[in-house]
Scaffold this active site. Structure first.
Site, PDB file in Angstrom:
ATOM      1  N   PHE A 140      45.808  34.717  35.730  1.00 34.29           N
ATOM      2  CA  PHE A 140      44.551  35.258  36.243  1.00 34.29           C
ATOM      3  C   PHE A 140      44.260  36.573  35.522  1.00 34.29           C
ATOM      4  O   PHE A 140      45.108  37.454  35.458  1.00 34.29           O
ATOM      5  CB  PHE A 140      44.685  35.484  37.748  1.00 34.29           C
ATOM      6  CG  PHE A 140      43.378  35.717  38.446  1.00 34.29           C
ATOM      7  CD1 PHE A 140      42.660  34.655  38.993  1.00 34.29           C
ATOM      8  CD2 PHE A 140      42.854  36.991  38.568  1.00 34.29           C
ATOM      9  CE1 PHE A 140      41.455  34.871  39.637  1.00 34.29           C
ATOM     10  CE2 PHE A 140      41.642  37.203  39.214  1.00 34.29           C
ATOM     11  CZ  PHE A 140      40.942  36.148  39.756  1.00 34.29           C
ATOM     12  N   ASP A 221      53.054  36.482  41.515  1.00 29.21           N
ATOM     13  CA  ASP A 221      51.767  36.564  42.187  1.00 29.21           C
ATOM     14  C   ASP A 221      51.610  35.286  43.014  1.00 29.21           C
ATOM     15  O   ASP A 221      51.641  34.173  42.468  1.00 29.21           O
ATOM     16  CB  ASP A 221      50.646  36.695  41.139  1.00 29.21           C
ATOM     17  CG  ASP A 221      49.280  36.910  41.786  1.00 29.21           C
ATOM     18  OD1 ASP A 221      49.075  36.444  42.922  1.00 29.21           O
ATOM     19  OD2 ASP A 221      48.419  37.532  41.133  1.00 29.21           O
ATOM     20  N   TYR A 246      42.709  36.730  51.454  1.00 24.45           N
ATOM     21  CA  TYR A 246      41.448  36.035  51.775  1.00 24.45           C
ATOM     22  C   TYR A 246      41.391  34.587  51.307  1.00 24.45           C
ATOM     23  O   TYR A 246      40.401  33.913  51.506  1.00 24.45           O
ATOM     24  CB  TYR A 246      40.245  36.802  51.210  1.00 24.45           C
ATOM     25  CG  TYR A 246      40.326  37.150  49.729  1.00 24.45           C
ATOM     26  CD1 TYR A 246      40.031  36.215  48.748  1.00 24.45           C
ATOM     27  CD2 TYR A 246      40.713  38.424  49.319  1.00 24.45           C
ATOM     28  CE1 TYR A 246      40.107  36.532  47.408  1.00 24.45           C
ATOM     29  CE2 TYR A 246      40.797  38.758  47.974  1.00 24.45           C
ATOM     30  CZ  TYR A 246      40.492  37.806  47.021  1.00 24.45           C
ATOM     31  OH  TYR A 246      40.583  38.120  45.690  1.00 24.45           O
ATOM     32  N   LYS A 247      42.457  34.107  50.669  1.00 19.76           N
ATOM     33  CA  LYS A 247      42.452  32.702  50.230  1.00 19.76           C
ATOM     34  C   LYS A 247      43.067  31.836  51.340  1.00 19.76           C
ATOM     35  O   LYS A 247      42.463  31.684  52.387  1.00 19.76           O
ATOM     36  CB  LYS A 247      43.179  32.586  48.890  1.00 19.76           C
ATOM     37  CG  LYS A 247      42.375  33.264  47.764  1.00 19.76           C
ATOM     38  CD  LYS A 247      43.119  33.353  46.450  1.00 19.76           C
ATOM     39  CE  LYS A 247      42.230  34.053  45.410  1.00 19.76           C
ATOM     40  NZ  LYS A 247      42.973  34.591  44.279  1.00 19.76           N
ATOM     41  N   ARG A 395      36.858  22.818  40.350  1.00 21.51           N
ATOM     42  CA  ARG A 395      38.073  23.088  41.111  1.00 21.51           C
ATOM     43  C   ARG A 395      37.862  22.727  42.578  1.00 21.51           C
ATOM     44  O   ARG A 395      36.862  23.110  43.182  1.00 21.51           O
ATOM     45  CB  ARG A 395      38.364  24.587  40.985  1.00 21.51           C
ATOM     46  CG  ARG A 395      39.773  24.991  41.104  1.00 21.51           C
ATOM     47  CD  ARG A 395      39.952  26.448  40.749  1.00 21.51           C
ATOM     48  NE  ARG A 395      39.204  27.337  41.632  1.00 21.51           N
ATOM     49  CZ  ARG A 395      39.584  28.583  41.938  1.00 21.51           C
ATOM     50  NH1 ARG A 395      40.688  29.081  41.438  1.00 21.51           N
ATOM     51  NH2 ARG A 395      38.859  29.334  42.730  1.00 21.51           N
TER      52      ARG A 395
HETATM   53  C1  LIG Z   1      42.542  35.691  43.581  1.00 22.41           C
HETATM   54  C2  LIG Z   1      43.546  36.266  42.675  1.00 22.41           C
HETATM   55  C3  LIG Z   1      43.650  37.649  42.500  1.00 22.41           C
HETATM   56  C4  LIG Z   1      42.663  38.550  43.177  1.00 22.41           C
HETATM   57  O1  LIG Z   1      42.910  39.894  43.030  1.00 22.41           O
HETATM   58  P1  LIG Z   1      42.051  40.951  43.860  1.00 22.41           P
HETATM   59  O2  LIG Z   1      42.553  42.237  43.397  1.00 22.41           O
HETATM   60  O3  LIG Z   1      42.327  40.683  45.313  1.00 22.41           O
HETATM   61  O4  LIG Z   1      40.618  40.733  43.552  1.00 22.41           O
HETATM   62  C5  LIG Z   1      44.674  38.121  41.701  1.00 22.41           C
HETATM   63  N1  LIG Z   1      45.520  37.281  41.064  1.00 22.41           N
HETATM   64  C6  LIG Z   1      45.422  35.948  41.206  1.00 22.41           C
HETATM   65  C7  LIG Z   1      46.395  35.056  40.520  1.00 22.41           C
HETATM   66  C8  LIG Z   1      44.422  35.403  42.001  1.00 22.41           C
HETATM   67  O5  LIG Z   1      44.309  34.083  42.111  1.00 22.41           O
END
Ligand SMILES: *Cc1c(COP(=O)(O)O)cnc(C)c1O
Length: 436
Positions: A140, A221, A246-247, A395
């Site tokens: 990500f 992560d 939030y996921k 997705r």
């Molecule tokens: C959703 C997601 C994030 C989100 O990071 P925020 O700082 O909360 O916006 C980070 N890493 C991964 C792998 C994600 O899927």
């Protein structure tokens, strides 16, 4: 990324079969814990979880009683000050962490900065000359950006990002972790357990073991794994982890994230965002920073009480959930969905990027198609909410707490209809939105 065509699986899936699955589903009642819009099949809980009823009730309590009536007393009387630790302890069992190692705060990005810095400092305190943060090219982007930021701050000689090309297996990654010359320069390996694009699930145990055997600190992560599948941080001897509220944890838009740090590291850790909430005695207002003993040392500023209260309540939905059952249902939902896709001849142009082996996939499916964006917009128009990831990925997330097996049938039928009729080719579906 290379694309493999799915292996054949001969099970014929009918709506009746899926309705029977719903009748036997031990998690079926959990759907009632959520408020879901009418006429919508929500296949995007991997991006923003649905709203639990208890979350809405808590928001109401905070906004109608705690804040307006009890005002500042609420820090003590409603335990606002303990929210980061309390929420951390609710997340802990979902990720295989014993007490005192998880805390909720900030965003995943900010938390990554904290644990990355801590890990680099641990390595330099050990007088190693390791300066590489190893990750995967398809990770990500925010994760990689945070390393770049740290590298800018520390300078190349102390921190540099090295990316391994992604492939269908983790061979190149494993080689980098074990090759005597390469691995000797690596300070930290930072991996996302479930890839946000492909949905590929990495082997946490194996990769952690390989890295640590070569003196490398491991950061995972868990954005797409916490609340989506059983995670075993302690059992895998992980050093640090971060994840998202939030996921799959359903904490609401922009909910606070979390940090895990293994207890064995607590005493010798330092993290650079030394705000007063990470102080051993914030209300003594001393001029010298003295870090808190345990996981609280990762706190920085005042917790976001509104959103953390909502996350706190939302996590109660998980209190009686057997994560093995959740995982079984998640795998069944995605397997059946893909079987349905294969049953619709018109969907042959959709190429599955997600591994079909259950040990290698998370709780989503990713399909490659040159018109993935338009297909996604057309799906949304017809009440099937999915999302699009550039450049060409559709997705679909499978959240076992509020999806029914029969939903899968309707979602696949809708997808097949709008591809077969070519409806997705209409210009209205090409209009680009800010958030995809
Ligand atoms: C959703 C997601 C994030 C989100 O990071 P925020 O700082 O909360 O916006 C980070 N890493 C991964 C792998 C994600 O899927």
């Amino acid at each position: 990324m290379t694309y493999s065509n799915p292996a054949s699986d001969s099970l014929e899936i009918s709506l009746e079969y899926l309705q029977q699955c719903d009748e036997k589903d031990p998690l079926a009642d959990k759907r009632n814990a959520f408020i879901l819009p009418e006429n919508t099949l929500y296949l995007d809980g991997n991006s923003l979880g649905a709203m639990p009823k208890v979350a809405a009730e808590r928001a109401q309590q905070v906004l109608s009683q705690q804040w307006p009536q009890d005002l500042i007393k609420s820090w003590n009387s409603h335990g606002w000050i303990d929210l980061p630790a309390r929420v951390g302890e609710k997340i802990a069992p979902l990720i295989g962490a014993a007490a005192g190692q998880v805390i909720s705060c900030d965003s995943t990005s900010v938390n990554l900065f904290k644990v990355l810095s801590s890990a680099m400092l641990l390595q330099s305190a050990g007088k190693t000359n390791r300066n590489v943060v190893l990750s995967q090219k398809g990770n990500f982007p925010t994760d990689l950006y945070m390393v770049e930021g740290l590298a800018t701050l520390l300078g190349e000689q102390h921190c540099r990002l090295k990316l391994i090309e992604d492939s269908d297996n983790t061979h190149a990654l494993e080689q980098a972790l074990t090759d005597p010359e390469l691995a000797a320069a690596v300070a930290v390996v930072m991996l996302t357990q479930v890839d946000f694009r492909s949905g590929r699930l990495l082997n946490m145990q194996r990769l952690t073991e390989l890295a640590q055997a070569n003196g490398i600190i491991v950061i995972w992560d868990l954005a797409h794994s916490a609340g989506a599948l059983p995670v075993e941080l302690d059992a895998c001897n992980v050093d640090f982890a971060v994840g998202c509220g939030y996921k799959y944890l359903n904490g609401g838009p922009g909910a606070p994230a979390f940090i895990y740090a293994a207890k064995r590291h607590h005493q010798k850790l330092t993290q650079p965002l030394t705000g007063w909430m990470g102080h051993s005695a914030p209300f003594s207002f001393t001029s010298q920073y003295q870090k808190a003993d345990g996981i609280a040392q990762f706190l920085t500023g005042t917790p976001a009480v509104l959103s953390m209260s909502v996350l706190d309540a939302a996590l109660d939905v998980f209190s009686d959930v057997d994560m093995m059952l959740l995982r079984q249902k998640s795998l069944a939902l995605s397997r059946y969905f893909h079987l349905l896709v294969q049953q619709h001849e018109c969907l042959a142009q959709l190429r599955l990027l997600t591994p079909q082996q259950s040990a290698e996939r998370g709780s989503q499916l990713a399909y490659q198609h040159k018109d993935a964006y338009a297909i996604c917009q057309a799906l949304i128009k017809h009440g099937v909410v999915a999302d699009f990831r550039a450049p060409d990925i559709l997705r679909l997330g499978f959240t076992p707490l509020y999806l029914r097996y029969s939903d899968i049938w309707h979602a696949a039928a809708t997808l097949a209809k709008l591809v077969k009729t070519g409806e997705y080719l209409q210009p209205q579906y090409r209009v680009k939105h800010k958030v995809t």
